[in-house]
Design a protein around this motif. Sequence first.
Motif, PDB file in Angstrom:
ATOM      1  N   UNK A  22      -5.535   7.500  -6.657  1.00 41.36           N
ATOM      2  CA  UNK A  22      -4.606   6.535  -7.217  1.00 41.36           C
ATOM      3  C   UNK A  22      -5.138   6.115  -8.573  1.00 41.36           C
ATOM      4  N   UNK A  23      -4.451   6.524  -9.621  1.00 44.77           N
ATOM      5  CA  UNK A  23      -4.895   6.220 -10.972  1.00 44.77           C
ATOM      6  C   UNK A  23      -4.068   5.082 -11.556  1.00 44.77           C
ATOM      7  N   UNK A  24      -4.763   4.052 -12.024  1.00 45.52           N
ATOM      8  CA  UNK A  24      -4.098   2.917 -12.651  1.00 45.52           C
ATOM      9  C   UNK A  24      -4.081   3.100 -14.163  1.00 45.52           C
ATOM     10  N   UNK A  25      -2.984   2.700 -14.775  1.00 45.50           N
ATOM     11  CA  UNK A  25      -2.867   2.743 -16.228  1.00 45.50           C
ATOM     12  C   UNK A  25      -2.140   1.494 -16.705  1.00 45.50           C
ATOM     13  N   UNK A  26      -2.156   1.287 -17.995  1.00 43.10           N
ATOM     14  CA  UNK A  26      -1.539   0.095 -18.543  1.00 43.10           C
ATOM     15  C   UNK A  26      -2.525  -1.064 -18.562  1.00 43.10           C
ATOM     16  N   UNK A  27      -2.138  -2.174 -18.022  1.00 43.71           N
ATOM     17  CA  UNK A  27      -2.961  -3.387 -18.032  1.00 43.71           C
ATOM     18  C   UNK A  27      -4.019  -3.344 -16.940  1.00 43.71           C
ATOM     19  N   UNK A  28      -4.910  -2.374 -17.042  1.00 46.32           N
ATOM     20  CA  UNK A  28      -5.903  -2.179 -15.982  1.00 46.32           C
ATOM     21  C   UNK A  28      -6.923  -3.306 -15.919  1.00 46.32           C
ATOM     22  N   UNK A  29      -6.981  -4.145 -16.959  1.00 49.44           N
ATOM     23  CA  UNK A  29      -7.886  -5.303 -16.914  1.00 49.44           C
ATOM     24  C   UNK A  29      -7.479  -6.260 -15.802  1.00 49.44           C
ATOM     25  N   UNK A  30      -6.233  -6.127 -15.335  1.00 45.74           N
ATOM     26  CA  UNK A  30      -5.735  -7.003 -14.281  1.00 45.74           C
ATOM     27  C   UNK A  30      -5.925  -6.413 -12.892  1.00 45.74           C
ATOM     28  N   UNK A  31      -6.679  -5.329 -12.801  1.00 42.57           N
ATOM     29  CA  UNK A  31      -6.912  -4.677 -11.508  1.00 42.57           C
ATOM     30  C   UNK A  31      -8.376  -4.809 -11.131  1.00 42.57           C
ATOM     31  N   UNK A  32      -8.642  -5.434 -10.007  1.00 44.94           N
ATOM     32  CA  UNK A  32     -10.017  -5.454  -9.493  1.00 44.94           C
ATOM     33  C   UNK A  32     -10.073  -5.184  -7.998  1.00 44.94           C
ATOM     34  N   UNK A  33      -8.919  -4.961  -7.395  1.00 45.42           N
ATOM     35  CA  UNK A  33      -8.867  -4.649  -5.965  1.00 45.42           C
ATOM     36  C   UNK A  33      -7.736  -3.647  -5.737  1.00 45.42           C
ATOM     37  N   UNK A  34      -7.936  -2.764  -4.779  1.00 46.60           N
ATOM     38  CA  UNK A  34      -6.942  -1.724  -4.528  1.00 46.60           C
ATOM     39  C   UNK A  34      -6.832  -1.452  -3.040  1.00 46.60           C
ATOM     40  N   UNK A  35      -5.667  -0.986  -2.651  1.00 47.49           N
ATOM     41  CA  UNK A  35      -5.456  -0.690  -1.246  1.00 47.49           C
ATOM     42  C   UNK A  35      -4.547   0.504  -1.061  1.00 47.49           C
ATOM     43  N   UNK A  36      -4.555   1.027   0.136  1.00 44.49           N
ATOM     44  CA  UNK A  36      -3.674   2.130   0.523  1.00 44.49           C
ATOM     45  C   UNK A  36      -2.834   1.704   1.723  1.00 44.49           C
ATOM     46  N   UNK A  37      -1.574   2.101   1.674  1.00 39.13           N
ATOM     47  CA  UNK A  37      -0.637   1.854   2.763  1.00 39.13           C
ATOM     48  C   UNK A  37       0.074   3.159   3.063  1.00 39.13           C
ATOM     49  N   UNK A  38       0.729   3.220   4.199  1.00 36.06           N
ATOM     50  CA  UNK A  38       1.511   4.402   4.535  1.00 36.06           C
ATOM     51  C   UNK A  38       2.765   4.006   5.290  1.00 36.06           C
ATOM     52  N   UNK A  39       3.768   4.854   5.165  1.00 36.21           N
ATOM     53  CA  UNK A  39       5.025   4.623   5.867  1.00 36.21           C
ATOM     54  C   UNK A  39       5.528   5.941   6.417  1.00 36.21           C
ATOM     55  N   UNK A  40       5.621   5.997   7.726  1.00 39.98           N
ATOM     56  CA  UNK A  40       6.154   7.174   8.397  1.00 39.98           C
ATOM     57  C   UNK A  40       7.665   7.027   8.549  1.00 39.98           C
ATOM     58  N   UNK A  41       8.386   8.130   8.718  1.00 41.07           N
ATOM     59  CA  UNK A  41       9.843   8.049   8.868  1.00 41.07           C
ATOM     60  C   UNK A  41      10.242   7.141  10.021  1.00 41.07           C
ATOM     61  N   UNK A  42      11.147   6.227   9.745  1.00 41.08           N
ATOM     62  CA  UNK A  42      11.641   5.334  10.776  1.00 41.08           C
ATOM     63  C   UNK A  42      10.715   4.205  11.148  1.00 41.08           C
ATOM     64  N   UNK A  43       9.595   4.079  10.426  1.00 41.54           N
ATOM     65  CA  UNK A  43       8.636   3.025  10.735  1.00 41.54           C
ATOM     66  C   UNK A  43       8.409   2.135   9.531  1.00 41.54           C
TER      67      UNK A  43
END
Length: 124
Positions: A22-43
Amino acid sequence: QVELEESGGGWVQPGGSLRLSCAASGATFSVNAMGWYRQAPGKQREFVAFISDVGATKYAASVLGRFTISRDNGGDTAYLQMNNLKPEDTAVYSCNAGFLYGDDYARLASRGAWGQGTQVTVSS
């Protein structure tokens, strides 16, 4: 404004591995934490993993011991190493990022930026 772009998804057999980025661009000075989520079909979308401003990590019980979240030294790119993948891991994986002190990843999800997602398919 922060933009996030995920990559690394694809098809893999059960037991295989994938590494998402996951590559962040733009105002990256405002990023200090990151997460991952997922969504399966119908869920609903579900939490997968989180890395805080100080590198502390949290995982969903379903991926603990199999997935590892990390960030590069610059902090603008997060990774999700996924090992021993199972068919139930099949989903669109999305990255979430923003500015947060502490480990309240739900708060980050409510106000942070989101990527478009990358498809992960686990099947034989």
